[in-house]
Design an enzyme around this catalytic site. Structure first.
Site, mmCIF file in Angstrom:
data_model
loop_
_atom_site.group_PDB
_atom_site.id
_atom_site.type_symbol
_atom_site.label_atom_id
_atom_site.label_comp_id
_atom_site.label_asym_id
_atom_site.label_seq_id
_atom_site.Cartn_x
_atom_site.Cartn_y
_atom_site.Cartn_z
ATOM 1 C CB CYS A 132 65.720 9.470 38.881
ATOM 2 S SG CYS A 132 64.706 10.802 39.586
ATOM 3 C CG ASP A 201 61.501 14.355 34.059
ATOM 4 O OD1 ASP A 201 60.605 14.780 34.798
ATOM 5 O OD2 ASP A 201 62.372 13.563 34.434
#
Length: 332
Positions: A132, A201
């Site tokens: 990512c 996250d």
């Protein structure tokens, strides 16, 4: 029941951009949320302190509802709205503006400090495998390069949105040699990697790491191959709600990110699932690097308690008494 106070355009625009991932990355989301709250504070035409507080909480709820898994967003709201204080509108306004400025300044320092800590784990000649796009992870590489270390990278595309392409581009800007691979090729290339370097996250109190879907599978493969997994995450990624037993909600995104309508119709009647995140158990993580230092995952709860106490307030919610009064019901 009274209508919600009007929102500043910046709040609606920011909420929409966060929801559609035009604004992405936990630190970027947090900074954007703080800026939107500052705009709300400047533009709110409240006649009294209670009305001003309601307007700010309304803005906080609008932002909070966009990305439930990105804990940096509620932590930004906690920092700024939690410091809202004063006996009149102007005092409240100034407190919010001061808090948003302090928060964004802190974000800038945090990523630099985190990068220096993470860079110390990287040696000259190391190859990192990424998944990512994480500005925290990139900060570690950037500081390693600034230290004169030669670092190369194997970058996973990270489908369905291909955020790995952003990582590849930004690593090239740093002068890092990049090999771009599809996600399913990760196991093959792990033998060429010295570290797996990812962001987060959210990080739970038990050290579990919530990150882009595919992180947990990569971590399991890396552990089998003996490749250490480093998670780079500012403390705004710590999820204080998990101290009191709450679980982290995994966001399900629109199926059109995975498959377009025409292709779907051609395949026939199928269910399409598009989870945005997964949870990597702490046993697969070697180190969590923050601006406060490097921690084994099992000790992250100590840092979380130092920062947030034993629980976390939700200052964007309406107090029970005020909600009852606004609805015209008797407050208990």
């Amino acid at each position: 029941m009274t209508d919600d106070p009007p929102l500043a355009d910046a709040v609606d625009d920011t909420a929409a951009d966060i929801a559609t991932m035009e604004i992405r990355g936990a630190a970027t989301i947090a900074a954007a949320a703080a800026d939107a709250l500052a705009a709300q504070a400047r533009e709110t035409e409240a006649e009294g302190p209670a009305a001003f507080r309601r307007a700010m909480r309304h803005a906080g709820r609008r932002l909070y509802d966009t990305r439930p898994t990105a804990v940096s967003l509620p932590n930004a709201l906690r920092y700024t709205l939690g410091r809202m204080e004063g006996d009149d509108v102007e005092a409240l306004r100034e407190s919010v503006l001061a808090a948003t400025t302090a928060f964004t300044d802190r974000l800038g320092r945090a990523q630099r400090d985190l990068g220096r800590v993470g860079a110390n784990r990287l040696r000259d000649g190391d190859t990192v495998m990424t998944h990512c796009h994480s500005t925290d992870a990139l900060s570690c590489v950037e500081h390693a390069v600034e230290q004169g270390k030669e670092v190369s990278a194997i970058v996973k595309e990270t489908r369905p949105r291909n955020q790995g392409h952003i990582t590849a581009s930004e690593l090239r800007d740093l002068g890092v040699d990049v090999t771009l691979i599809v996600d399913s090729a990760a196991r093959r290339y792990l033998d060429e990697a010295d570290h797996v370097l990812v962001g987060a996250d959210s990080i739970a109190a038990d050290g579990g790491v919530v990150n882009k879907i595919g992180t947990s599978g990569l971590a399991v493969n890396a552990r089998e191959r003996g490749v250490p997994i480093m998670v780079a995450a500012q403390t705004i990624k710590l999820h204080p709600d998990t101290l009191t037993g709450h679980t982290v909600e995994i966001e399900m995104r629109d199926e059109t990110e995975v498959i377009d309508t025409e292709t779907r119709e051609g395949i026939g009647e199928v269910e399409v699932h598009n989870p945005a995140f997964d949870v990597t158990p702490p046993r697969y993580v070697d180190a969590i690097v923050t601006e406060s230092g490097q921690f084994p995952p099992e000790s992250i709860v100590t840092l979380m308690r130092e920062l947030f106490g034993e629980s976390a307030d939700r200052p964007w919610e309406e107090p029970e008494r005020e909600s009852a009064d606004a609805a015209g019901a008797p407050a208990e």
